[in-house]
Design a protein around this motif. Sequence first.
Motif, PDB file in Angstrom:
ATOM      1  N   ASN A 163      -4.881   2.998  10.698  1.00 64.34           N
ATOM      2  CA  ASN A 163      -3.424   3.034  10.847  1.00 64.34           C
ATOM      3  C   ASN A 163      -2.683   2.787   9.532  1.00 64.34           C
ATOM      4  OD1 ASN A 163      -3.479   3.451  13.702  1.00 64.34           O
ATOM      5  ND2 ASN A 163      -3.956   1.274  13.974  1.00 64.34           N
ATOM      6  N   PHE A 164      -3.410   2.431   8.473  1.00 63.84           N
ATOM      7  CA  PHE A 164      -2.765   2.200   7.180  1.00 63.84           C
ATOM      8  C   PHE A 164      -2.249   3.527   6.633  1.00 63.84           C
ATOM      9  CE2 PHE A 164      -5.708  -1.638   6.050  1.00 63.84           C
ATOM     10  CZ  PHE A 164      -5.136  -2.369   7.074  1.00 63.84           C
ATOM     11  N   LYS A 165      -1.074   3.475   6.037  1.00 65.35           N
ATOM     12  CA  LYS A 165      -0.490   4.668   5.452  1.00 65.35           C
ATOM     13  C   LYS A 165       0.056   4.352   4.061  1.00 65.35           C
ATOM     14  CE  LYS A 165       0.788   6.848   9.846  1.00 65.35           C
ATOM     15  NZ  LYS A 165      -0.258   7.878   9.715  1.00 65.35           N
ATOM     16  N   VAL A 166       0.002   5.350   3.219  1.00 62.17           N
ATOM     17  CA  VAL A 166       0.561   5.206   1.881  1.00 62.17           C
ATOM     18  C   VAL A 166       2.047   4.888   1.983  1.00 62.17           C
ATOM     19  CG1 VAL A 166       1.095   6.434  -0.263  1.00 62.17           C
ATOM     20  CG2 VAL A 166      -1.148   6.715   0.821  1.00 62.17           C
ATOM     21  N   GLY A 167       2.469   3.874   1.254  1.00 53.84           N
ATOM     22  CA  GLY A 167       3.882   3.520   1.224  1.00 53.84           C
ATOM     23  C   GLY A 167       4.353   2.604   2.327  1.00 53.84           C
ATOM     24  N   VAL A 168       3.439   2.222   3.231  1.00 54.10           N
ATOM     25  CA  VAL A 168       3.791   1.316   4.329  1.00 54.10           C
ATOM     26  C   VAL A 168       2.994   0.025   4.166  1.00 54.10           C
ATOM     27  CG1 VAL A 168       3.860   0.985   6.817  1.00 54.10           C
ATOM     28  CG2 VAL A 168       4.232   3.278   5.853  1.00 54.10           C
ATOM     29  N   PRO A 169       3.639  -1.134   4.008  1.00 55.25           N
ATOM     30  CA  PRO A 169       2.905  -2.383   3.787  1.00 55.25           C
ATOM     31  C   PRO A 169       1.979  -2.728   4.958  1.00 55.25           C
ATOM     32  CG  PRO A 169       5.235  -2.658   3.257  1.00 55.25           C
ATOM     33  CD  PRO A 169       5.094  -1.340   3.958  1.00 55.25           C
ATOM     34  N   ILE A 249      -7.979   4.944   3.237  1.00 53.07           N
ATOM     35  CA  ILE A 249      -6.638   5.302   3.675  1.00 53.07           C
ATOM     36  C   ILE A 249      -6.543   6.818   3.614  1.00 53.07           C
ATOM     37  CG2 ILE A 249      -4.165   5.164   3.168  1.00 53.07           C
ATOM     38  CD1 ILE A 249      -4.654   2.372   2.065  1.00 53.07           C
ATOM     39  N   LYS A 250      -6.285   7.434   4.740  1.00 56.56           N
ATOM     40  CA  LYS A 250      -6.303   8.893   4.832  1.00 56.56           C
ATOM     41  C   LYS A 250      -5.067   9.542   4.231  1.00 56.56           C
ATOM     42  CE  LYS A 250     -10.221   9.319   7.090  1.00 56.56           C
ATOM     43  NZ  LYS A 250     -11.385  10.004   6.503  1.00 56.56           N
ATOM     44  N   GLU A 251      -3.910   8.883   4.401  1.00 54.32           N
ATOM     45  CA  GLU A 251      -2.675   9.514   3.918  1.00 54.32           C
ATOM     46  C   GLU A 251      -1.646   8.470   3.555  1.00 54.32           C
ATOM     47  OE1 GLU A 251      -0.069  10.959   7.344  1.00 54.32           O
ATOM     48  OE2 GLU A 251      -2.071  11.200   8.184  1.00 54.32           O
TER      49      GLU A 251
END
Length: 251
Positions: A163-169, A249-251
Amino acid sequence: MKINLFAFLVLAAFSSHALAHDFWLLGDSKEVTSVDIGFGHDFPNPEKIDEKRVNNFETPYILTKSGEKLSLKQSGENYHYERAKLEDGTYLIIGEYKPTFWTEASDGTWHMNKNKKDIKGAKFCRHATMSAKGIINLNAKDDFVTNPTNQRLEIVPLDNPANFKVGVPFKVKVLFEGKPLKEAVVNGTFEGFLKEKSAFHGETEDDGTTEVLALKPGKWMLEAVYKFAFSDPKICDEEKAKATFAFEIKE
């Protein structure tokens, strides 16, 4: 609340921190399940483990949502392990570097499995332990990975990294012997960053958590370090516990 960034520029001041001889675990499950022990200088690329140290590692295993431990068998290079393909689900990869004494003699040489009683005139002794954790998500994002796994020192994500996304803490928690560890030093690196350098540096809050903001996709590794005095100074000077958590992290 501190917000820490994985970034070349923002954290350039910390790039001199070497991540030499880190211990990490990465794996996947395609035709077969493959797990590699990483022990070296170039995350995420594994390298052959020195024969003098290979027995310092316990065989890693796969932990299922139900708590079952699935065994792995060493195959090929001494860092590589396999088992049959896994069913869809979320799995943790767990591994340990056995507690090891490292003692520096008066001439500056280091001796493995020797303490101050073994080395006359020893300059310094460290008792080292290392724990590693990785994750495999197969068409699933189970949240059981947010539970502790009872490693002595461990990094626990507060959400499945799928569920981790680039730009989201996102947050992780550091535990020592099951309790939140405040002011724990946390370093990190990612695939493609400079060898033996740290791209991330931070400390945990009072509740053992730290917040991270990823600025690019790919394979990542966080490492926590905890140092304290050894119980008997006549035997050794310092305890040093390290733990890593590797994920993608996929995206």
